[in-house]
Design a protein around this motif. Structure first.
Motif: not given
Ligand SMILES: Nc1ncnc2c1ncn2[C@@H]1O[C@H](COP(=O)(O)OP(=O)(O)OP(=O)(O)O)[C@@H](O)[C@H]1O
Ligand SMILES: [Mg+2]
Lengths: 292, 261, 383
Positions: A167, A170, A177, A185, B105, B109, B111-114, B118, B121-124, B165
């Motif tokens: 995580r 990530m 980026e 977030l 936004p 926005e 995350f283009s590489g994710l 992902e 999951r990042l937003a969790e 998200r």
């Protein structure tokens, strides 16, 4: 032919050391926008502590060598973590002040190393195998280069796995980026900042021990000298890109070796390459778009 | 669903949010904000009703996005910003988000590489349940494209990731900035439906140029001109007033499709 | 405005002209006076040692001013400014010796080289901005540093450094015998650098550069080319540095690789930050403080009482750069705005207390409304 092979492999070996310094620099810049002038200090600290440990455990034994690698990485990591936590983080998001802080720290700490270990170079010895050579395609390649290459590859794989599989990895990828969206977030990126400094410091500390074996000495300026090449590597590779740092490290080091041998001006060749890259691809080989 | 507000707020709001259903979930008073040394928000007052959609309108460049960013703490700001009666005007962005402010936004926005997965999951957020069922029900495409890098998605799909998200967590309020910008008409409808569902889950502050979407969704409007809020009121009253819409938005209410610009 | 106000205004203006003028006259008289400042100066002001130290301080202040143009005015964080200082120092010596030219023609030629070189390298470096710019300038300077140290063409004297070819220099500027003349030369170059810096800052390019630092987008919208403006500042700063470098060559009767090193540029950065980024007199004060402190700390480090200390105290105290680096870190952390910023804050507070300043204390005053925006320290931002 054998000369070409020799130059190629020693070049890649030097590139391995550049990569160990540049990977952390590039990730730190990519994530935090900070040019870390203290990165060379992490390296030198790792190299000195590694040398001290090896000297106590028997510099020519493999156990001593392994311990020096471990201690070097650890020393770099701890120094870097403390730097981030107590100096850089106090100036959260004030990038220029953060750069200035690392400049001041580097100045002070290099002077301190001068005071502790003296300005003269300390010569390094390792396990006898390390200073022997292996013959490949007629070229006698010093064995320590292979060690550097293998360890740099291990570090590269470990960092990639960390970035892809965890995580925090990530968060770091996302933060490189678009840092502000990560915070939007609900994620406190400061933890990731400390982490990336720690990882970068560990890689640099490891690089310090390997560099001291490759060059045969350790001195307070060791890190500062390498730092400049690492800066060049990160600009050529693209700030914030790990892959870019890996490719550019090898590219720069191999070019330097060849130019040194055939022309005598390796450092100039590198700077010319930098100028060409900056003119044609200002964001570097693999970089995200460069913003101030 | 949400953590209970601290007692100090109960005092200011009276007997707590449930007793006063009209108390705004988000209250902004005399907001000022600056970007690159330039003041882009001069004086904005606004309230987000505890249910439904409140629209934030205005011509291009009047400071709608900047107002939302200021609420999120993404740009320098001063003034009063209260979430459920609690001052959030000095908190860092991640804490504001952590208190239940979802943010979509203006330019997605993602995350283009994710990968899509992902990104989600990042937003969790910790301490919140994660409503993948809702998200995948609204945007089934995201489930199918889970392993695709978000940067390779179409604009509409990226918008879905961005909305997803924000919808994934329990939020007190959602700040959604021009979700239909640059989308084909069919996608506009799809996004508008998703927004309607979102508004059932949490109150929404919506920046939107497509006045038909505003008409369908919003109950209240706040209108900005040159960094100042100049009109507050009922959405349909405003949209039905050709003089006001012409003057403040440069269009005739409801008749002009996506984006006056 | 009342008559009294106009009176105070005029008086203030007179003070702003007369005070520096008087100061320069006073400094110019120092070699003729017998003033001792124990603890700060190594001896009375007429002694060659003290004069040399003060001259060095003036020279460093002059080159710090040129760095102020780059960093404080245009927001260009360069780590390669030493290249141009070194170019002046080495260039003058090499041109005199190799081309057998007298001091003045050699100096002119060196300046021309500096213009050309800074234009070319500046144009390349300015392809990138912010931190990458810092790294690229560092790399160029490093290449030059390596070149003078290795000395492949047998012209720079390598590690040993370059000796001043005295046969091409007028007699009154040579040797310790006439430190006074060198002292006056150093003071003159400081005054010249100050005037040039002020002139560039107040020129159109200077104003635009400051606007670019504030908001590059807005300047571009107004139809100006930020890169050209930055290049103009870059070249001006480089040429001033080269000019000062030449005086440094004369003052020290030679040049050593250090004057081209990254450490040298970093010491300029230190001086400017110590003094207060964005302030001209701050840059001067920072440089003088740095030179005197460095000298004092070196003396202290060699002192017998330090030798007798336990290692934890002895090692840090015997390293002047450790103390200077730490001081620098502390200033960045706790004294934003450096000396000038602190002075500005203190005077503003005392003015507040006297109450002759309006009560207008808005939470975020737009930068343009700050008093005397011409020479105040500011928040650090690079373009
Ligand atoms: N980074 C920046 N630098 C300079 N000016 C900016 C910046 N960001 C925004 N602005 C200015 O701030 C003002 C408000 O911008 P904002 O994006 O908030 O407008 P908006 O109402 O969202 O417009 P739109 O409808 O076009 O999205 C504009 O005049 C814009 O030019
Ligand atoms: Mg907008």
């Amino acid at each position: 032919m054998s000369t070409v092979v020799l130059l190629l492999i020693t070049g890649v070996g030097l590139g391995a050391i550049y990569f160990l310094v540049a990977s952390g620099l590039s990730l730190i810049y990519g994530l935090m926008g900070v040019l870390n002038f203290a990165h060379g200090v992490f390296l030198t600290f790792g190299a000195f502590l590694g040398w001290e440990v090896a000297a106590r455990m028997g510099a020519t034994t493999w156990a001593g060598f392994a311990a020096s690698l471990l201690v070097g990485a650890l020393a770099g990591a701890v120094f870097a973590a403390l730097t981030e936590r107590f100096l850089v983080q106090r100036l959260y998001e004030r990038h220029i002040e953060q750069v200035l802080i690392t400049v001041g720290l580097a100045l002070a700490v290099v002077a301190l190393f001068d005071g502790i270990w003296g300005t003269d170079a300390r010569f390094i010895s390792g396990p006898p195998w390390m200073s022997r050579t292996t013959t490949i395609a007629g070229a006698n390649v010093p064995n320590d280069r292979f060690v550097a290459i293998v360890l740099a590859v291990v570090v590269l794989v470990a960092i990639v796995l960390f970035l892809q599989r965890t995580r925090y990895g990530m968060i770091i990828r996302a933060g490189v980026e678009n840092r502000s969206m990560v915070t939007a977030l609900g994620i406190d990126v400061r933890t990731a900042f400390t982490l990336i400094f720690t990882i970068g410091g560990a890689a640099a500390g490891l690089g310090g021990v390997l560099a001291s074996h490759a060059f045969g000495y350790v001195s307070p300026m060791l890190g500062q000298t390498l730092l400049i090449f690492a800066f060049i590597v990160t600009v050529i590779g693209g700030l914030g890109s790990l892959t870019g740092a890996a490719i550019a490290s090898v590219l720069v080091a191999v070019l330097q070796q060849f130019a040194n041998y055939y022309w005598g001006y390796g450092d100039f060749a590198v700077v010319v390459l930098l100028a060409v890259v900056v003119l044609t691809r200002p964001s570097g080989l693999m970089g995200k778009k460069v913003t101030a | 669903m949400t953590s209970s507000p601290p007692s100090r707020d109960a005092a200011t709001v009276g007997a707590g949010p449930t007793a006063r259903p009209t108390a705004p979930v988000l209250l902004v008073r005399d907001l000022q904000a600056h970007v690159a040394g330039q003041q882009v928000v001069e004086h904005v007052d606004l309230q987000v009703a505890p249910t439904g959609v409140t629209a934030l309108l205005g011509r291009n460049g009047v400071g709608k996005t900047s107002t939302i960013k200021a609420v999120m703490g993404l740009i320098g700001r001063s003034g009063t910003i209260e979430l459920d009666g609690e001052d959030i005007s000095t908190l860092p962005t991640f804490r504001i988000a952590g208190r239940g402010v979802g943010y979509v936004p203006e330019d997605r926005e993602v995350f283009s590489g994710l990968t899509v997965t992902e990104n989600l999951r990042l937003a969790e957020r910790r301490g919140s349940e994660h409503r993948y069922d809702l998200v995948y029900e609204l945007f089934p495409e995201l489930e199918q494209r889970g392993a695709q890098a978000a940067g390779t998605l179409s604009g509409g799909q990226q918008q879905m990731v961005s909305l997803a998200r924000a919808l994934l967590n329990d939020n007190r309020v959602l700040l959604i900035d021009e979700p239909t910008k640059g989308l084909a008409p069919r996608l506009v409808t799809e996004v508008a439906e998703a927004l309607a569902r979102a508004a059932e889950v949490a109150p929404v502050l919506l920046v939107e140029q497509n006045l038909q979407v505003v008409r369908d969704l919003a109950r209240h409007v706040v209108v900005l001109t040159d960094g100042r809020s100049v009109h507050h009121g009922d959405a349909s009253d405003f949209l039905d007033d050709p003089v006001a819409t012409q003057r403040l938005l440069g269009v005739h209410g409801g008749t002009d499709p996506a984006g006056a610009a | 405005m009342t008559d009294a106000d106009i009176g105070t205004d005029r008086r203030r203006q007179a003070v702003r002209v007369l005070l520096p003028l008087g100061l320069v006259v006073l400094l110019a008289c120092l070699p003729l006076l017998d003033i001792s400042v124990p603890g700060i100066l190594p001896g009375a002001t007429y002694t060659p040692g003290t004069l040399h130290l003060l001259a060095l301080a003036w020279v460093m202040a002059a080159v710090a001013l040129s760095y102020h143009l780059l960093f404080g005015v245009a927001g260009l964080l360069s780590f390669g400014h030493a290249l141009y200082f070194g170019l002046g120092a080495y260039g003058l010596g090499i041109v005199m010796r190799e081309l057998q030219l007298g001091l003045v023609p050699a100096a002119v030629l060196t300046l021309v080289v500096a213009v050309v070189m800074s234009t070319v390298l500046g144009a390349v470096s300015l392809r990138v901005t912010g931190i990458p710019f810092a790294m690229v300038t560092l790399a160029f300077a490093q290449a030059a540093y390596v070149w003078v140290r290795r000395d492949p063409e047998r012209v720079t004297g390598g590690e040993e450094g370059l000796r001043l070819p005295t046969e091409f220099v007028p007699g009154f500027l040579v040797g310790v015998a006439d430190t006074r003349n060198l002292y006056w030369l150093a003071l003159a170059v400081l005054v010249l650098a100050y005037l040039l810096t002020a002139w560039v800052q107040n020129s159109r390019a200077g104003h635009v550069a400051e606007a670019v630092r504030e908001n590059e987008l807005r300047v571009r919208v107004l139809g100006m080319q930020p890169v050209l403006v930055k290049l103009a500042i870059f070249v001006s700063a480089s040429v001033i540095a080269a000019m000062v470098g030449m005086v440094h060559l004369l003052l020290n009767s030679g040049a050593v690789p250090h004057v081209m090193s990254a450490e040298f540029t970093i010491s300029l950065l230190l001086m400017v930050v110590l003094g207060g980024v964005g302030s001209r007199w701050g840059a001067v004060a920072g440089a003088i403080l740095y030179v005197l402190l460095n000298q004092r700390l070196t003396v202290l480090a060699g002192g017998a009482w330090v030798e007798s200390l336990p290692a934890v105290l002895r090692i840090p105290l015997s390293e002047p750069l450790f103390i200077l680096g730490t001081l620098f870190v502390l200033v960045v952390l706790f004294l934003p705005g450096g000396l000038a910023g602190t002075v500005a804050r203190v005077t503003a507070r005392s003015r507040d207390r006297r109450g002759d300043d309006g009560p207008d204390r808005r939470p975020h005053p737009p930068a343009a409304e700050e008093p005397e925006a011409d020479d105040v320290p500011q928040r650090l931002e690079v373009t």
